[in-house]
Write an enzyme that holds these catalytic residues in place. Structure first.
Site, PDB file in Angstrom:
ATOM      1  CG  HIS A  45       0.591  -3.392  -1.134  1.00 18.05           C
ATOM      2  ND1 HIS A  45       1.871  -3.448  -1.658  1.00 18.05           N
ATOM      3  CD2 HIS A  45       0.059  -2.236  -1.581  1.00 18.05           C
ATOM      4  CE1 HIS A  45       2.083  -2.359  -2.399  1.00 18.05           C
ATOM      5  NE2 HIS A  45       1.005  -1.614  -2.358  1.00 18.05           N
ATOM      6  CG  PHE A 117       4.244  13.403   1.115  1.00 19.82           C
ATOM      7  CD1 PHE A 117       5.466  13.017   1.626  1.00 19.82           C
ATOM      8  CD2 PHE A 117       3.486  12.463   0.441  1.00 19.82           C
ATOM      9  CE1 PHE A 117       5.930  11.721   1.459  1.00 19.82           C
ATOM     10  CE2 PHE A 117       3.930  11.161   0.269  1.00 19.82           C
ATOM     11  CZ  PHE A 117       5.143  10.787   0.778  1.00 19.82           C
ATOM     12  CG  PHE A 157      -8.043 -17.337  -1.396  1.00 23.34           C
ATOM     13  CD1 PHE A 157      -6.980 -16.586  -1.887  1.00 23.34           C
ATOM     14  CD2 PHE A 157      -9.276 -17.242  -2.029  1.00 23.34           C
ATOM     15  CE1 PHE A 157      -7.152 -15.765  -2.991  1.00 23.34           C
ATOM     16  CE2 PHE A 157      -9.456 -16.417  -3.124  1.00 23.34           C
ATOM     17  CZ  PHE A 157      -8.390 -15.676  -3.602  1.00 23.34           C
ATOM     18  CD  GLN A 231      -2.646   8.163  -5.930  1.00 24.04           C
ATOM     19  OE1 GLN A 231      -2.149   7.553  -4.995  1.00 24.04           O
ATOM     20  NE2 GLN A 231      -3.145   9.380  -5.804  1.00 24.04           N
ATOM     21  CG  HIS A 233       3.404   6.759  -6.937  1.00 21.67           C
ATOM     22  ND1 HIS A 233       4.609   7.300  -7.295  1.00 21.67           N
ATOM     23  CD2 HIS A 233       3.253   7.040  -5.624  1.00 21.67           C
ATOM     24  CE1 HIS A 233       5.161   7.868  -6.234  1.00 21.67           C
ATOM     25  NE2 HIS A 233       4.359   7.731  -5.210  1.00 21.67           N
ATOM     26  CG  LEU A 243       6.364   3.726  -3.971  1.00 19.75           C
ATOM     27  CD1 LEU A 243       5.661   4.605  -4.990  1.00 19.75           C
ATOM     28  CD2 LEU A 243       5.528   3.637  -2.693  1.00 19.75           C
ATOM     29  CD  GLU A 246       3.551  12.470  -3.351  1.00 23.41           C
ATOM     30  OE1 GLU A 246       2.894  11.662  -4.020  1.00 23.41           O
ATOM     31  OE2 GLU A 246       3.044  13.347  -2.662  1.00 23.41           O
ATOM     32  NE  ARG A 277       1.394   9.721  -4.291  1.00 19.45           N
ATOM     33  CZ  ARG A 277       1.270   8.929  -3.252  1.00 19.45           C
ATOM     34  NH1 ARG A 277       0.218   8.140  -3.144  1.00 19.45           N
ATOM     35  NH2 ARG A 277       2.179   8.918  -2.308  1.00 19.45           N
ATOM     36  CD  GLU A 370      -5.451   0.517  -2.007  1.00 18.08           C
ATOM     37  OE1 GLU A 370      -4.517   0.239  -1.242  1.00 18.08           O
ATOM     38  OE2 GLU A 370      -5.327   0.561  -3.240  1.00 18.08           O
ATOM     39  NE  ARG A 381      -3.848   6.858  -1.187  1.00 14.95           N
ATOM     40  CZ  ARG A 381      -2.529   7.001  -0.997  1.00 14.95           C
ATOM     41  NH1 ARG A 381      -2.046   7.974  -0.233  1.00 14.95           N
ATOM     42  NH2 ARG A 381      -1.678   6.183  -1.594  1.00 14.95           N
ATOM     43  CG  LEU A 382      -3.751  15.294  -1.220  1.00 20.71           C
ATOM     44  CD1 LEU A 382      -3.492  16.316  -0.120  1.00 20.71           C
ATOM     45  CD2 LEU A 382      -3.083  15.748  -2.512  1.00 20.71           C
TER      46      LEU A 382
END
Lengths: 567, 243
Positions: A45, A117, A157, A231, A233, A243, A246, A277, A370, A381-382
């Site tokens: 990701h 940002f 996995f 979070q 977004h 997404l 931002e 956010r 993460e 989180r910023l």
């Protein structure tokens, strides 16, 4: 049972994992590094990260300012010593990845460019157009190819972690290609398996982000910290959740309600659309609750509009990917039309508890990115503070795990535990036959999490969510994995993921109901104020057969006393 | 078939290697992309179907497959734009099929790494500042840096199909990407590799690779430019030897 031995093992091939792999491989060429991923690393990701990564590069900026922005953004739940360490580690990582080929966006003179940002007091977001994560990932992957001592195990996995005498022992996996049960033994292990955002329905996350790393660690007894902080977004594209960076707002985009009016002034009078956010996501939800959301051609989904029409001239250079995404997936040209958006899960602030040296409480186990919680993000989180974390602490974890491997011998495998896991997989999970469908359980979980443990939370809502999770856990005992194939059994993979998700959902929801305050991403309508007297502390959840046990640890404050958080 | 449904016809391959097609009716109002269609099928009709996917936003390169005869990323293929309600999905050509739509990507990544697709620099590194690169210098390799390693170009390339040793479009485009980066000093090593029998000389410039690339990379042109680089490099070597 297949057994593979490597000195340093890394679980996860995203940005933190790849950075750690390169760091460990460079630390000593004689160390073998095994990177184990359920994907091919470039499918992780991290490639979806868009807008930028904060770094103090300019003489006009400084470490205290970056620390302060991060701490204020965290709603004072971040550990300030960790943040101060973090901001100092980042600049070298930007330059290092530059030397390795990352196409950081530039000024005309060839130096690295930065932009504004959300929640920043200096424009320090370093970026590669709006494909920052993608380019950093290509860079790290390319660097990893240089080293013969990095061995990448694609599509294994991970099913469990084996800990013995409070030390790392092994991880158990299924080789997806042939369903061979494969145990990886190592001297040290780095967790870098990402967040848990696909516990929710409307999400910016890749489908693959199911919290595997958190769940595996939790089941083996490692504490999870602050997992109730999820979070949202503000700008997930409707209906897919993809997404919209931002940067679209930091470069000047507006949010509009159904009256076509900007509304952020009511919620963040100074920063407006450039507020952090959590604040913007709540603002959108307040507008929607007040009946000022937009309802259009996306069924029952209510949303607001993102307006970039006045920025048509910079879209191609500064925001090429989201421009293309809007066109391709929605048939919308942002130069002329409004983009439908609403809050979507985007980041998991919590994770495996690690200290400022990336060490978990278990000897030989480290973590970065993460997947873990140091904590530098606290309750929120910023934007622009995640990919830099993967680089800075991925590097550190790689070095630490390599040092550990140099001074320890390979532990002998706990065969009983390895066998027991093999039995659980083939004789329990695969043979369950109660007719419950894994995908339906997953869908019901996601719908419930969105509704009950979302942007707005209440005691009744969360308790409802917990009841649903309990019921789903019961249903999970009666699943039937309809695919008995030994080759790339995706249904088995889904089943394992859903098992993990149900454990984590319980930790999130129960942590959320206990936290009777509002802080950062955790907003309780019944307790709308931050309560430093009772809740300036980290939640620690530890596994037991009856469900998570909760304890709390203090937050480290250095220079910045908790203050009202106004933007 | 109802007008409200799409018909998905999906190529299958089971554990014993037996191949077949399965047909499913997928409600039009439930899905937008081919990937959403496959997920819908798996969630609702057939638990045994396997395919790869992750980001669903055309950036991770997982879901390369053939849709109505054309190599595409399933996540960014909008079904309503296909011009037909019949969606035939096959695994990518020129790869060994593991199961259903899942192909073995290992040979692709092996070929990809053969061309030394990373920055090579001489001497000790000083990581205390950036290496200057102007926006114009970035433009030299920009499009080649957009490759998502989905492997569609290999499925489209007729040469890859007939000659399994040929490096192929994406690996060669990656070579140019690094050769054209002003921070790199490794062109000479890469040109030695791609000038060989399995490199640029195999390309017939059919251009199928360029046509199918979802990210606008032009591997065909990259290979032409690489050949030019190779010629200059060989001439340079020749004259250096004469001196």
């Amino acid at each position: 049972m297949q057994i593979i031995k490597e000195d340093v093992l890394i679980l996860g091939g995203g940005m933190a994992g790849l950075r750690a792999a390169v760091a460990a491989a460079e630390y000593n060429k004689n160390i073998s590094v095994g990177l184990v991923s359920k994907l091919y690393p470039l499918r992780s990701h991290s490639v979806s990260a868009e807008g930028g990564t904060s770094a103090v590069l300019s003489p006009k900026d400084n470490f205290d300012l970056h620390s302060y922005d991060t701490i204020k953004g965290s709603d004072y739940l971040a550990d300030q010593d960790a943040v101060e360490k973090f901001v100092r580690l980042v600049p070298e990582q930007i330059y290092t990845t530059d030397h390795w080929g990352c196409p950081w966006s530039r000024n005309p003179d060839g130096t690295i460019s930065q932009r504004d940002f959300g929640g920043l007091s200096y424009p320090r977001a370093t970026f590669a157009a709006d494909k920052t994560g993608f380019h950093v990932m290509q860079t790290l992957f390319s660097r990893a190819l240089k080293y013969d001592n990095i061995h990448i195990y694609n599509e294994y996995f991970a099913t469990s972690l084996i800990v013995e005498n409070n030390s790392f022992n092994a991880i158990t996996t299924i080789n997806l290609k042939n369903s061979e049960y494969t145990v990886f033994q190592g001297k040290s292990l780095i967790f870098a398996a990402g967040g848990a955002g696909r516990l929710y329905q409307f999400s910016t996350y890749a489908h693959s982000v199911s919290g595997d790393g958190d769940a595996i660690a939790y089941r083996a007894g490692l504490p999870l910290k602050d997992l109730e902080f999820i979070q949202f977004h503000p700008t997930g594209l409707v209906p897919s959740g993809i997404l919209i960076t931002e940067a679209a707002r930091s470069e000047g985009g507006y949010l509009l309600n159904n009256e076509g009016k900007r509304f952020m002034e009511k919620y963040a009078a100074t920063k407006l659309e450039k507020a952090p956010r959590d604040i913007v996501s709540r603002a959108i939800m307040w507008e929607i609750e007040a009946g000022r959301g937009v309802k259009g051609k996306y069924g029952d989904t209510v949303y607001v509009n993102l307006d970039l029409r006045h920025m048509a001239d910079i879209l191609e250079e500064k925001l090429p990917m989201i421009t293309d995404i809007a066109k391709r997936f929605n048939g919308i040209d942002p130069a002329e039309e409004l983009i439908p958006v609403r809050p979507a899960t985007h980041y998991t602030m919590g994770g495996i508890h690690v200290n400022n040296d990336t060490e978990t409480p278990v000897q030989g186990i480290y973590g970065a990115g993460e997947n873990v919680c140091i904590s530098i993000h606290g309750a929120n989180r910023l934007g622009s503070n995640s990919t830099n974390e993967c680089l800075a602490f991925g590097n550190l974890a790689g070095v630490k795990a390599a040092e550990y491997a140099m001074s320890h011998s390979m532990p002998s495998l706990n065969n009983d535990k390895a066998k027991a896991e093999e039995t659980r997989l083939w004789d329990d999970l695969m043979k369950r036959d109660g007719g419950e469908n894994v995908a339906k359980i997953r869908e019901d979980l996601r719908i419930s999490m969105d509704a009950n443990v979302g942007v707005f939370r209440t005691e009744d809502g969360i308790n409802n969510g917990i009841r649903n999770i309990k019921a789903l856990q019961e249903r999970f005992k009666k699943i039937t994995i309809g695919d008995k194939s030994k080759v790339f059994n995706l249904e088995l993979e889904w089943a394992l993921e859903v098992g993990f998700m149900l454990d984590l959902a319980e930790v999130i929801a129960k942590g959320a109901v206990l936290r009777k305050e509002s802080r950062g991403g955790h907003y309780r309508k019944d307790y709308p104020e931050r309560d430093d007297a009772n809740f300036l502390k980290h939640t620690m959840a530890t596994y037991s057969t009856e469900g998570p046990k909760f304890t709390y640890i203090p937050v480290t404050i250095t220079k910045w006393k908790p203050a009202p958080r106004v933007y | 078939m109802s007008e409200k449904n799409y018909e998905f016809v999906v190529k299958r391959k089971d554990d014993n290697g037996k191949e077949s097609y399965s047909s499913y009716e997928v409600p039009k109002d439930k899905i937008s992309t081919v990937l959403e269609g496959l997920i819908y099928i798996k969630e609702n009709f057939d638990q045994t179907l396997s395919f790869r996917y992750s980001c669903r936003m055309e950036i991770c390169g997982s879901c390369g497959m053939e849709v109505n005869g054309k190599p595409r990323t399933a996540c960014s293929t909008i079904v309503s734009q296909l011009g037909t309600d019949r969606v035939k999905v096959d695994p990518m050509k020129h790869y060994e099929v593991i199961k259903d739509l899942v192909v073995d990507m290992d040979p692709f990544f092996t070929k990809y790494s053969e061309g030394l697709p990373y920055i090579i620099r001489e001497g000790e590194e000083d990581y205390s500042s950036e290496i200057p690169q102007t926006p114009e210098q970035f433009k030299e390799y920009e499009q080649y840096s957009m490759c998502i390693k989905c492997g569609l170009c290999m499925a489209a390339c007729p040469i890859v199909g007939s000659d399994e040793d040929y490096m192929g479009p994406a690996p060669l485009a990656a070579v140019l990407r690094y050769n054209k980066d002003n921070r790199d000093q490794g062109s000479k090593y890469r040109l030695e590799i791609v000038d060989g029998d399995e490199g640029t000389s195999r390309c017939h410039f059919v251009g199928e690779c360029t046509e199918v690339c979802p990210k606008g990379v032009d591997p065909s042109f990259a290979i032409q430019r690489l050949r030019m680089q190779g010629v200059r490099y060989e001439l340079g070597k020749f004259f250096r030897r004469r001196k």
